[in-house]
Scaffold this motif. Structure first.
Motif, PDB file in Angstrom:
ATOM      1  N   ILE A 309      -9.462  12.070 -31.072  1.00 42.84           N
ATOM      2  CA  ILE A 309      -8.502  12.096 -30.186  1.00 42.84           C
ATOM      3  C   ILE A 309      -7.029  12.768 -30.492  1.00 42.84           C
ATOM      4  O   ILE A 309      -6.396  12.570 -31.384  1.00 42.84           O
ATOM      5  CB  ILE A 309      -8.010  10.634 -29.948  1.00 42.84           C
ATOM      6  CG1 ILE A 309      -9.123   9.809 -29.634  1.00 42.84           C
ATOM      7  CG2 ILE A 309      -7.094  10.360 -28.857  1.00 42.84           C
ATOM      8  CD1 ILE A 309      -9.060   8.190 -29.799  1.00 42.84           C
ATOM      9  N   GLY A 310      -6.852  13.848 -29.565  1.00 47.45           N
ATOM     10  CA  GLY A 310      -5.720  14.563 -29.950  1.00 47.45           C
ATOM     11  C   GLY A 310      -5.828  15.913 -30.941  1.00 47.45           C
ATOM     12  O   GLY A 310      -5.037  16.288 -31.369  1.00 47.45           O
ATOM     13  N   GLY A 311      -6.684  16.144 -31.366  1.00 47.85           N
ATOM     14  CA  GLY A 311      -7.367  16.926 -32.432  1.00 47.85           C
ATOM     15  C   GLY A 311      -6.979  18.347 -31.987  1.00 47.85           C
ATOM     16  O   GLY A 311      -7.214  18.593 -30.714  1.00 47.85           O
ATOM     17  N   GLN A 312      -6.969  19.286 -32.948  1.00 45.24           N
ATOM     18  CA  GLN A 312      -6.583  20.354 -32.706  1.00 45.24           C
ATOM     19  C   GLN A 312      -7.922  21.351 -32.108  1.00 45.24           C
ATOM     20  O   GLN A 312      -8.694  21.565 -32.808  1.00 45.24           O
ATOM     21  CB  GLN A 312      -5.910  21.323 -33.747  1.00 45.24           C
ATOM     22  CG  GLN A 312      -4.908  20.780 -34.228  1.00 45.24           C
ATOM     23  CD  GLN A 312      -4.416  21.603 -35.685  1.00 45.24           C
ATOM     24  OE1 GLN A 312      -4.949  22.618 -36.252  1.00 45.24           O
ATOM     25  NE2 GLN A 312      -3.351  20.844 -36.144  1.00 45.24           N
ATOM     26  N   GLU A 315     -12.462  18.730 -28.479  1.00 48.20           N
ATOM     27  CA  GLU A 315     -12.718  17.569 -27.430  1.00 48.20           C
ATOM     28  C   GLU A 315     -13.190  16.278 -28.084  1.00 48.20           C
ATOM     29  O   GLU A 315     -13.381  16.021 -29.231  1.00 48.20           O
ATOM     30  CB  GLU A 315     -14.071  17.829 -26.386  1.00 48.20           C
ATOM     31  CG  GLU A 315     -13.686  19.076 -25.740  1.00 48.20           C
ATOM     32  CD  GLU A 315     -14.930  19.450 -24.742  1.00 48.20           C
ATOM     33  OE1 GLU A 315     -15.659  18.598 -24.482  1.00 48.20           O
ATOM     34  OE2 GLU A 315     -14.977  20.663 -24.008  1.00 48.20           O
ATOM     35  N   ILE A 316     -12.727  15.020 -27.370  1.00 43.12           N
ATOM     36  CA  ILE A 316     -12.989  13.720 -27.833  1.00 43.12           C
ATOM     37  C   ILE A 316     -14.597  13.769 -28.049  1.00 43.12           C
ATOM     38  O   ILE A 316     -15.268  13.645 -27.330  1.00 43.12           O
ATOM     39  CB  ILE A 316     -12.523  12.525 -26.956  1.00 43.12           C
ATOM     40  CG1 ILE A 316     -10.858  12.756 -26.931  1.00 43.12           C
ATOM     41  CG2 ILE A 316     -12.984  11.157 -27.412  1.00 43.12           C
ATOM     42  CD1 ILE A 316     -10.200  11.856 -25.921  1.00 43.12           C
ATOM     43  N   GLY A 317     -14.978  12.914 -29.378  1.00 38.64           N
ATOM     44  CA  GLY A 317     -16.157  12.688 -29.625  1.00 38.64           C
ATOM     45  C   GLY A 317     -16.520  11.144 -29.651  1.00 38.64           C
ATOM     46  O   GLY A 317     -15.604  10.486 -29.314  1.00 38.64           O
ATOM     47  N   TYR A 318     -17.553  10.512 -29.767  1.00 39.71           N
ATOM     48  CA  TYR A 318     -17.907   9.199 -30.005  1.00 39.71           C
ATOM     49  C   TYR A 318     -19.272   9.104 -30.863  1.00 39.71           C
ATOM     50  O   TYR A 318     -19.993  10.059 -31.110  1.00 39.71           O
ATOM     51  CB  TYR A 318     -18.444   8.729 -28.546  1.00 39.71           C
ATOM     52  CG  TYR A 318     -19.590   9.292 -27.938  1.00 39.71           C
ATOM     53  CD1 TYR A 318     -21.086   8.650 -28.425  1.00 39.71           C
ATOM     54  CD2 TYR A 318     -19.410  10.410 -27.009  1.00 39.71           C
ATOM     55  CE1 TYR A 318     -21.992   9.392 -27.603  1.00 39.71           C
ATOM     56  CE2 TYR A 318     -20.645  10.841 -26.362  1.00 39.71           C
ATOM     57  CZ  TYR A 318     -22.071  10.401 -26.769  1.00 39.71           C
ATOM     58  OH  TYR A 318     -23.126  10.837 -26.265  1.00 39.71           O
ATOM     59  N   ASP A 319     -19.184   8.002 -31.263  1.00 34.31           N
ATOM     60  CA  ASP A 319     -20.508   7.543 -32.162  1.00 34.31           C
ATOM     61  C   ASP A 319     -20.622   5.927 -31.938  1.00 34.31           C
ATOM     62  O   ASP A 319     -20.079   5.234 -32.314  1.00 34.31           O
ATOM     63  CB  ASP A 319     -19.917   7.618 -33.859  1.00 34.31           C
ATOM     64  CG  ASP A 319     -21.331   7.627 -34.570  1.00 34.31           C
ATOM     65  OD1 ASP A 319     -22.397   7.365 -34.012  1.00 34.31           O
ATOM     66  OD2 ASP A 319     -21.104   8.120 -35.723  1.00 34.31           O
ATOM     67  N   LEU A 340     -30.446   2.185 -34.157  1.00 29.42           N
ATOM     68  CA  LEU A 340     -30.459   3.094 -33.118  1.00 29.42           C
ATOM     69  C   LEU A 340     -29.046   3.593 -33.318  1.00 29.42           C
ATOM     70  O   LEU A 340     -28.089   3.024 -33.355  1.00 29.42           O
ATOM     71  CB  LEU A 340     -30.544   2.554 -31.711  1.00 29.42           C
ATOM     72  CG  LEU A 340     -32.027   2.050 -31.416  1.00 29.42           C
ATOM     73  CD1 LEU A 340     -32.022   1.304 -30.050  1.00 29.42           C
ATOM     74  CD2 LEU A 340     -32.923   3.447 -31.281  1.00 29.42           C
ATOM     75  N   ARG A 341     -28.661   5.120 -32.728  1.00 28.68           N
ATOM     76  CA  ARG A 341     -27.650   5.665 -32.897  1.00 28.68           C
ATOM     77  C   ARG A 341     -27.509   6.782 -31.916  1.00 28.68           C
ATOM     78  O   ARG A 341     -28.651   7.595 -31.803  1.00 28.68           O
ATOM     79  CB  ARG A 341     -27.069   6.079 -34.261  1.00 28.68           C
ATOM     80  CG  ARG A 341     -25.682   6.648 -34.273  1.00 28.68           C
ATOM     81  CD  ARG A 341     -25.245   6.925 -35.835  1.00 28.68           C
ATOM     82  NE  ARG A 341     -25.449   5.527 -36.588  1.00 28.68           N
ATOM     83  CZ  ARG A 341     -24.276   4.857 -36.434  1.00 28.68           C
ATOM     84  NH1 ARG A 341     -23.278   5.302 -35.902  1.00 28.68           N
ATOM     85  NH2 ARG A 341     -24.307   3.566 -37.170  1.00 28.68           N
ATOM     86  N   ALA A 342     -26.333   6.984 -31.390  1.00 30.63           N
ATOM     87  CA  ALA A 342     -26.036   7.895 -30.400  1.00 30.63           C
ATOM     88  C   ALA A 342     -24.421   8.618 -30.746  1.00 30.63           C
ATOM     89  O   ALA A 342     -23.824   7.820 -30.892  1.00 30.63           O
ATOM     90  CB  ALA A 342     -26.066   7.765 -28.874  1.00 30.63           C
ATOM     91  N   SER A 343     -24.483  10.193 -30.453  1.00 27.61           N
ATOM     92  CA  SER A 343     -23.177  10.382 -30.904  1.00 27.61           C
ATOM     93  C   SER A 343     -22.898  11.894 -30.071  1.00 27.61           C
ATOM     94  O   SER A 343     -23.771  12.420 -29.727  1.00 27.61           O
ATOM     95  CB  SER A 343     -23.063  10.629 -32.482  1.00 27.61           C
ATOM     96  OG  SER A 343     -23.875  11.505 -33.085  1.00 27.61           O
ATOM     97  N   ARG A 344     -21.621  12.143 -30.358  1.00 26.32           N
ATOM     98  CA  ARG A 344     -21.180  13.368 -29.608  1.00 26.32           C
ATOM     99  C   ARG A 344     -19.870  13.878 -30.585  1.00 26.32           C
ATOM    100  O   ARG A 344     -19.022  13.171 -30.741  1.00 26.32           O
ATOM    101  CB  ARG A 344     -20.653  13.283 -28.130  1.00 26.32           C
ATOM    102  CG  ARG A 344     -20.401  14.656 -27.429  1.00 26.32           C
ATOM    103  CD  ARG A 344     -19.738  14.559 -26.052  1.00 26.32           C
ATOM    104  NE  ARG A 344     -19.368  15.889 -25.628  1.00 26.32           N
ATOM    105  CZ  ARG A 344     -18.396  16.332 -25.984  1.00 26.32           C
ATOM    106  NH1 ARG A 344     -17.289  16.060 -26.685  1.00 26.32           N
ATOM    107  NH2 ARG A 344     -18.083  17.551 -25.270  1.00 26.32           N
ATOM    108  N   GLU A 345     -20.066  15.168 -31.027  1.00 27.50           N
ATOM    109  CA  GLU A 345     -18.964  15.725 -31.803  1.00 27.50           C
ATOM    110  C   GLU A 345     -18.853  17.382 -31.355  1.00 27.50           C
ATOM    111  O   GLU A 345     -19.761  17.892 -31.281  1.00 27.50           O
ATOM    112  CB  GLU A 345     -19.095  15.553 -33.316  1.00 27.50           C
ATOM    113  CG  GLU A 345     -20.388  16.196 -33.984  1.00 27.50           C
ATOM    114  CD  GLU A 345     -20.579  15.870 -35.532  1.00 27.50           C
ATOM    115  OE1 GLU A 345     -19.668  15.564 -36.063  1.00 27.50           O
ATOM    116  OE2 GLU A 345     -21.733  15.863 -35.915  1.00 27.50           O
TER     117      GLU A 345
END
Length: 593
Positions: A309-312, A315-319, A340-345
């Motif tokens: 969040i606010g990284g240089q 985009e915002i990721g999730y896990d 089970l797992r889902a992520s975006r980075e």
């Protein structure tokens, strides 16, 4: 004034002006021990003015100071305690003074005694006596106590649960300044484990408690096995307390029954965390936990995190993930799990979306060694300027862990070794091969009260088999950030990947090496300081082949001890490499490694 005068007179009457404790010719460690043993000194430090309390403390100090001298090997000490000039021992309790202004304590320790002999019988095989209990050693009374306890524990370790001290012969030769010591033990019969009597459980099923505990009914008594039973039950997280008590008397056939008293924790728990770094931005995480889903200590945990969040430039990721663990499945010291797992980075020039399904087993081997093996399927979708690539992978991850750290959140001594080996078969754009990674950490404390700690970490990893375009990003390596090289932006060091004619994107490499060193210093009970240096290397090919790049960073940090782990603040700068981007700041809970 008439009302205040009695109060002022009363306060003056009970005033204690001075307490002195002197021991001519003794060194500071012994003097400090004597002061710590004195109730009169403690009363002065607590500003106690009640004469009855001070008088009682002074009379009790004779025995307490003698005990402190014996503990240090002095057996001919002379102690004088004067209350306003009168020897405390000569003052009858009914003649206790109404006011006490001064207490003078003088300790003459005499010579240091040594053991002329230090014996024990009968002696169980394998007994480890304290090194302070031996012929010609200083005759500390604590050494005798420790030796007696070690002797009893030695017999208990080989099945004699009711071993006890039946007598001791301690003879002091004041002319020779020696102590002759002989400890007499009674081993009692060899004992076997009897029945386990369980109480205090509410939602847990009894058969599951017994399966998890692994109580060794009928086996020869061993206190280590009893400790293992308690450890297995505590490790489930279901119980607030686990108490094992040995029966006072032996049962038929020299069996020993054990009472197990349990107190269950609340069923549910939740938590949250936050970590911020100047380049990575803010990471927020939380979890919800059910400790005992079906009455068999099944642990269901759901995790959620929002990252960068606010990284240089990110985009915002999730896990998001959910996992269930079932202890004592299929055997006592194994735990089965499914997740089970889902992520975006977003990493460098690529955006990675991943979904995965995992089944596996963990197994404990003793207090420090554990292993995990499973089967894992995951699907990745990797997007960059050249388009989208899909990877499908079936993997068989295996990990081995040795952890002898005294405190995982704030280690001061011990080792941590973790090795991962994952053979995998690829589908779609993914190739097949093997993923290998090792993480080694060592800690050494030194200085007075272990105020200083040297900590070191070495990480190595490589992928064998597929080339870079056919390796899923899950198995690629990056460097930079709090877990690898502080002072460098998060995952800022990678390698170029040709996506099409004239188009190259930055991604992770196939090999990684990282090293970190920290010097930790304790300043106060709650404040600490750290100096650190980190270095990382990424190679484009397997086994560190092909082109490679490296970078490093260094900095200083502060630690605030919360009791459950230090709050960490690190400020770092790049030292070498082309990825530096100024000062990096890291805030989190627990040491960096």
């Amino acid at each position: 004034m008439a009302l205040l005068a009695p109060l002022l007179f009363s306060a003056a009457a009970f005033a204690l002006d001075r307490v002195s404790l002197t021991a001519p010719g003794v060194e500071k460690p012994l003097l400090d021990r004597l002061r710590a043993a004195s109730l009169t000194v403690a009363a002065e430090q607590d500003r106690t003015t009640d004469s009855q309390t001070i008088f009682a403390a002074a009379r009790a100090d004779y025995a307490r100071l003698i005990g402190a001298l014996y503990a240090e090997g002095y057996y001919s000490g002379v102690i004088t305690i004067r209350i306003d000039g009168r020897e405390a021992a000569e003052i009858a309790p009914l003649d206790m003074p109404e006011t006490i202004r001064e207490v003078e304590i003088t300790v003459m320790p005499g010579p240091l005694f040594h053991f002329s002999k230090a014996r024990m019988k009968p002696y169980a095989r394998g007994t480890r006596l304290p090194p302070t209990y031996g012929d010609t050693k200083p005759a500390y009374s604590t050494a005798i106590v420790d030796a007696a306890d070690a002797g009893v524990q030695g017999w208990r370790a080989i099945g004699h649960a009711k071993a006890r001290v039946t007598g001791q012969s301690i003879v002091a030769d004041h002319a020779a300044t020696t102590i002759g010591s002989e400890i007499l033990l009674e081993p009692g019969p060899e004992v076997r484990f009897g029945a386990l009597k369980v109480s205090g459980y509410e939602r847990m099923r009894l058969q599951r408690i017994l399966k998890i505990a692994g109580y060794p009914t009928g086996e020869i008594f061993d206190p280590a096995k009893l400790d293992k039973v308690a450890t297995r039950l505590r490790r489930t997280g279901v119980f607030r307390t686990v108490a094992l008590t040995e029966a006072e008397a032996l049962g038929p056939g020299n069996t020993l029954d054990i009472d197990l008293v349990l107190d269950e924790e609340k069923l549910r728990r939740f938590g949250f965390g936050a970590e911020v770094a100047s380049s990575e931005g803010l990471n927020l995480s939380g979890y919800w936990l059910h400790r005992n889903l079906f009455g068999g200590a099944e642990r269901l945990r759901a995790d959620a995190a929002v990252t960068q969040i606010g990284g240089q430039g990110s985009e915002i990721g999730y896990d998001l993930g959910v996992r269930i663990d079932r202890p004592a499945t299929p055997i006592t010291d194994a735990t089965a799990f499914a997740g089970l797992r889902a992520s975006r980075e977003e990493v460098l020039d690529q955006t990675v979306e991943r979904q995965e399904l995992t089944f596996g087993l963990t197994r404990e081997f003793g207090d420090h060694f554990s292993a995990e093996a499973g089967i894992r399927y995951f699907a990745e979708s990797v997007s960059d300027a050249g388009g989208t690539t899909d990877y499908r992978v079936l993997a068989l991850p295996v990990s081995l862990t040795w952890d002898s750290r005294d405190n995982p959140a704030d280690a001061r001594r011990g080792l941590y070794l973790d090795a991962d080996l994952t053979p995998f078969s690829g589908f779609a754009a993914a190739g097949s091969g093997g993923y290998v990674k090792a993480d080694a950490r060592a800690y050494r404390a030194f200085g007075a009260d272990d105020r200083f700690v040297l900590a070191g970490r070495l990480q190595l990893g490589t992928v064998i088999g597929p080339d870079l375009p056919h390796t899923p990003t899950e198995f690629r390596f990056w460097s930079g950030g709090g877990g690898t090289v502080r002072g460098q932006p998060y995952q800022s060091l990678g390698v170029p990947l040709a996506r099409s004619a004239g188009l190259t994107v930055q991604t992770g490499g196939l090999s990684f090496a990282g090293a970190s060193a920290e010097f930790r210093a304790t300043i106060t009970d709650t404040i600490g300081a750290v100096a650190f240096y980190d270095v990382g290397l990424i190679s484009i090919d397997e086994l560190f082949g092909g082109a490679s790049q490296w970078h490093s960073g260094a900095g200083l940090g502060l630690r605030y001890n919360t009791g459950i782990g230090p709050i960490r603040l690190d400020v770092a700068m790049p030292v070498a490499g082309a990825t530096g981007d100024g000062v990096q700041i890291y805030v989190g809970i627990g040491q960096a490694f």
